[in-house]
Each structure stands twice: as C-alpha cells, then as structure tokens.
Scaffold this active site. Structure first.
Site, PDB file in Angstrom:
ATOM      1  N   ASP A 132      40.884  44.900  40.477  1.00 26.59           N
ATOM      2  CA  ASP A 132      42.058  44.099  40.128  1.00 26.59           C
ATOM      3  C   ASP A 132      43.347  44.747  40.619  1.00 26.59           C
ATOM      4  OD1 ASP A 132      41.425  46.152  38.219  1.00 26.59           O
ATOM      5  OD2 ASP A 132      43.018  45.373  36.934  1.00 26.59           O
ATOM      6  N   GLU A 133      44.321  43.898  40.896  1.00 24.99           N
ATOM      7  CA  GLU A 133      45.721  44.290  41.073  1.00 24.99           C
ATOM      8  C   GLU A 133      45.945  45.440  42.048  1.00 24.99           C
ATOM      9  OE1 GLU A 133      47.510  43.145  36.719  1.00 24.99           O
ATOM     10  OE2 GLU A 133      46.458  45.041  36.861  1.00 24.99           O
ATOM     11  N   SER A 134      45.274  45.396  43.195  1.00 23.91           N
ATOM     12  CA  SER A 134      45.542  46.398  44.239  1.00 23.91           C
ATOM     13  C   SER A 134      46.715  45.888  45.068  1.00 23.91           C
ATOM     14  CB  SER A 134      44.302  46.583  45.110  1.00 23.91           C
ATOM     15  OG  SER A 134      43.317  47.254  44.388  1.00 23.91           O
ATOM     16  N   HIS A 191      44.607  51.062  40.424  1.00 22.06           N
ATOM     17  CA  HIS A 191      44.513  51.639  39.074  1.00 22.06           C
ATOM     18  C   HIS A 191      43.916  53.052  39.134  1.00 22.06           C
ATOM     19  CE1 HIS A 191      45.675  48.066  36.691  1.00 22.06           C
ATOM     20  NE2 HIS A 191      45.116  47.373  37.672  1.00 22.06           N
TER      21      HIS A 191
END
Ligand code: TNX
Length: 503
Positions: A306-308, A225
């Site tokens: 999150d969400e790497s 992100h």
C-alpha cells in the site's frame, strides 16, 4: 419446543429458534466430550459465572460435545438446549463455534445462572473472517494479542492479520537481520514505548490462535512503509520522498518529517521505499519471508504493497512481481493490499486485500479485479465501513476520519459482494483492520474495535437471507453482548445506537 422470540446471538446463525425458559447451570452440571472445546467451555463458564462444571467420561452428562462431519458444512455445528445440551460440530472449529454460541445463551437472572433453551443450526457464509491489529504504529504485547484473539474468536473470526512492520517500527525478531529489532523497535508513534515479539513470543501467539481456530497472517509491509528498515539497515532503503499530504498533515499535527536513518515518530505515509534495483533488497525479502514462513503454519504471508507514493510505477511493478514470487517460493500464498493489483505480473493466486471504499474510487476497482484475473481472490476491507480506526462520531476522542465517520449502523450495513465487479466466488470474506496511530493503550484499541467488529463478524458469518440479518435485530442482539464483554473485561464503546443490556 415452542419457538417464540429471537435469541441474543451475534453473529446471527443460519437458523435459531428459542424454546421455553432456561436450563439451570449449577456446580453439579457435567460436561462430556474429549475435544479441547470441552475444557474451553468449562473455563469460560467459570470466568463468567464462578461456576466450575466438571468434565466426565459418562455419556449421560448434562452437556455433551461431539463431532460429526455430516451435521453441517466446515466450521458449522448444531446446538440444542433443552433439558440437556448437545453440541455437534462438523469439525473441531464447528464445535468451538457451538461453544461460543452456547456462551451467549448463558444468562443470569433472579433464579441464578441458566442457558436459554434453543435450537440452532449454523455454518459460516464466508470461509474467511478476519481482523487486523497494527502493532507497528503502537506495539501491543503477547497478553494483549491473546486477549484480542479471545474476544474476536468468540465472534467467530478465524483470521488474525498482524501488521508487523511500518515506518515507525519493526516488531518481530528475524535472526538473519538482527538489527531490525535491535535498532528499530524501541518506540511507537508519537515517541511512545515500542517493543517486539521474540520468535518464541510469535510462536506463542500462533499456538494460542490455533487453539481458537484462528490463522495468523503475518504482514511485512513492502516496498513502502519501510522507514524503520532503513534505521537498522540504511543500505536497503531510499532517502525519504516527501509528498504534499505528508507535508501539510505533519504541519497540522505538529509532527516531524521523516529523516533518513532516524527513528520516525509521526504517522505520515507514502515517503519510504526499499531500493528496488538492489539485489540485496531481495536477499532481505527472501530471508524475512523464509523465517516468517518457518514459524507460521497458516498458508499466507502478507507483503503489504500500500501507499508507495514515492515509488515510480515501473519500479513498483517489478517489486510486486519479485516479492510475490518470493512468497510462493517459500511455499506460502501471498496476500497484498489492492495497489499491488496494478502490477501485471503478480504471482498467480495472490490474494488481494481491497481497502478502497464501497463505491470504488480511481483505479482501486481495476487493481482489485486484477488479483482475480491472476487466479487469486479478494478479502474485502472497504475502508469506509470496516476500518476500526475511524471515529464513531466527529467528537470521538480516538481514531481518524479520512475514510469516513463510521457509526455501528454504517459498519453493519454493507454487502461485500456488491463492491467490485467480480464473481461472488472470488470474495473470500471480510477483514476489519485496526490501525494504531491514535491508540496508545490496549483499552483504546478495544474501544474502537468493540462493538464494530461484531458488525463485521455478522457480515462475514451470517447468511444474507437469515431472517435476523437486519439492523433492528442486530442492534438488540448486540446489546445483549454487554454482560459477556464486561465479564471478560473487554473495554467496549457503549455506543448510544445500541440498547445495552445489564445481563
Ligand atoms: C491507510 S489502509 C493505510 C495505513 C494507515 C491507515 C489509517 C492501508 C493499507 N494503509 O498505513 O494506518 O490508512 O487509517
């Protein structure tokens, strides 16, 4: 007192008994009490009713506010409305919450304004009751954030998590890396206008929150992100890594794919990462964390996690270890999304924020538990019940659907200690996040947040065993908040599950 019907209070108190009739409120009603809560009460009554009560120093005033640490646990209070009002807070926060309860008892009828007679004893179930505002996907200015603090602290929320950076923008000024806000703050998702908080803006938010017993938790989302960081400082960020979901969703929504060094206007996730093997990345993280810590009195700094999706696991683990250690070095407790629990060596005491579902999928439960194994604790943000950016119904114009469709009842009926196999004492409380991909105005935000935030307020505050802690009672008490929200200009969604009342 004769105790007859239930009172229109959200969140439900530990115990509440209704008396007969009302105590009238007029321009001659006086308030006695030296806490800031006295002035807050007077201002709130004036906003709501147009009646300005006077603050006096004589102890025979009709409304008395005082502190006595023996009346309740931290943040608790007792409240009596009879021919006088007496609110006794266990501490300043307790007094503030007693005032919020009193404001829910303030009602108008044919005879004018009055307070429903009541006797209330109260204290929170969980010490941590949070909301999150994503100011990265769409930016919301200081006045909007203040309004958000007003309306959520009135429901006894005591933490505000600000998601200050994401692929689309960087929203707080950092002196040592000035290009972040200079080059990466001008736009929001979809090409809408952006913005950022100067350090003075941020301090103003923190102070405003503190006066309402709300702790601000700043989040800088790392290592993923982070596309916006690369627009300002290309040497810190890897080239975008596309994933199948990103490619198909971008095509479906007609959104562009991310391009290195160019502002990203879509809302696909998982394509960005800071450079994990460059020392300069850690100089950056250290500087940002230090500057945030300097202006954040609360104990936490959230570092994302999150969400790497494009980051190899070994790299992610290394980053998680180093980034959590940097937060500890800065004197703060790290908070991270539950994925960081996949890294063996996260700093001891790191707090995890669980955003999986109420029935955990994949590795989410293990990742959540790892924070507890490392001496930390958990904040529960189960996405299929607490996510304020999910639609209320299939046809609701705002919001997303990936976690669930969440009507008010679904938001209400869940139990934060029943999701993960950890001791109840490891659950600090709940947080309800509002992600802002689809919210272009603050009114949009409010329509998603209210009334569902009230459901999470009750999950976080009210004892599981309180007699009123059930959906039928909640929906009627919730309906009674409509006149308060209207008076404060809160643009709530009038969900048809709720019997909204006029006054
Ligand atoms: C997942 S929840 C995300 C966010 C999105 C959100 C939309 C989490 C930690 N990451 O980046 O905004 O879904 O619902």
């Amino acid at each position: 007192m004769v105790f007859t019907h239930s009172l229109p209070l959200v969140p439900a108190p530990v115990s509440a008994a209704a008396g007969e009739g009302r105590m009238p409120i007029t321009a001659t009603t006086r308030v006695h009490g030296s806490s800031p809560a006295s002035a807050q009460l007077i201002d709130a009554v004036a906003r709501r009713s147009g009646i300005r009560l006077s603050l006096v120093t004589t102890a025979d005033a009709e409304i008395e506010l005082r502190i006595d640490p023996t009346v309740a646990a931290a943040e608790g209070y007792t409240l009596t409305v009879d021919d006088r009002v007496v609110i006794v807070g266990a501490d300043e926060a307790g007094l503030f919450y007693g005032v919020q309860t009193l404001l829910q008892l303030l009602r108008e009828d044919e005879s004018g304004w009055g307070l429903l007679r009541a006797e209330v004893r109260d204290a929170p179930r969980f010490p941590r009751r949070g909301v999150m505002l994503d100011v990265a996907r769409h930016f919301f200015g200081v006045d909007d954030v203040k309004k958000f603090i007003d309306s959520t602290s009135a429901l006894k929320f005591n933490h505000l998590h600000l998601h200050l950076s994401d692929d689309q923008g960087w929203r707080v000024h950092i002196d040592s890396w000035p290009l972040l806000t200079e080059r990466s703050s001008a736009t929001s998702a979809g090409g809408d206008p952006g913005g950022f908080y100067s350090k003075d803006d941020y301090r103003e938010i923190v102070a405003y929150a503190a006066a309402r017993h709300v702790i601000v938790i700043p989040e800088i989302d790392l290592p993923g992100h982070t596309h916006a960081i690369g627009v300002a400082y290309p040497e810190l960020v890897e080239a975008p890594v596309m994933n199948d979901g990103l490619i198909s969703e971008s095509a479906r929504l007609g959104q562009p794919l991310p391009v290195a060094g160019e502002t990203y206007l879509g809302w696909g996730v998982g394509h960005s990462s800071v450079r994990i093997h460059e020392e300069r990345t850690y100089d950056f993280v250290r500087d940002v964390v230090r500057e945030l810590a300097e202006m954040t009195p609360g104990p936490y700094i959230h570092i994302g996690g999150d969400e790497s999706l494009g980051t190899p696991q070994a790299d992610f683990d290394l980053f998680a270890e180093r980034a959590t250690a940097i937060v500890v070095e800065a004197g703060k407790t790290p908070v991270a999304w539950h994925e960081m629990g996949s890294a063996a060596n996260i700093a001891e005491g790191t707090v995890g924020q669980y955003w999986g579902k109420t029935v955990p999928e994949g590795t989410h439960a293990e990742e959540g538990k790892h924070f507890v194994e490392r001496g930390g604790a958990l904040i529960m943000s189960a996405a299929n019940v607490t996510y304020l950016d999910m639609k209320y119904s299939e046809d609701f114009p705002l919001g997303l659907t990936w976690a669930a469709i969440i009507d008010v009842r679904t938001a209400y009926e869940w139990e934060p200690t029943a999701v993960l196999d950890v001791p109840d004492s490891a659950i600090l409380g709940v947080e309800a996040p509002l992600w802002s991909e689809t919210t272009r105005t603050f009114g949009d935000v409010e329509r998603l947040v209210f009334p569902r935030a009230a459901a999470q307020a009750e999950v976080g505050w009210s004892p599981k065993s309180a007699p009123e802690r059930n959906w039928e009672s909640f929906r009627s008490r919730l309906g009674a908040l409509a006149p308060l929200w209207k008076a404060e200009g809160v643009d709530f969604h009038p969900a048809d599950e709720i019997p909204w009342s006029e006054r």
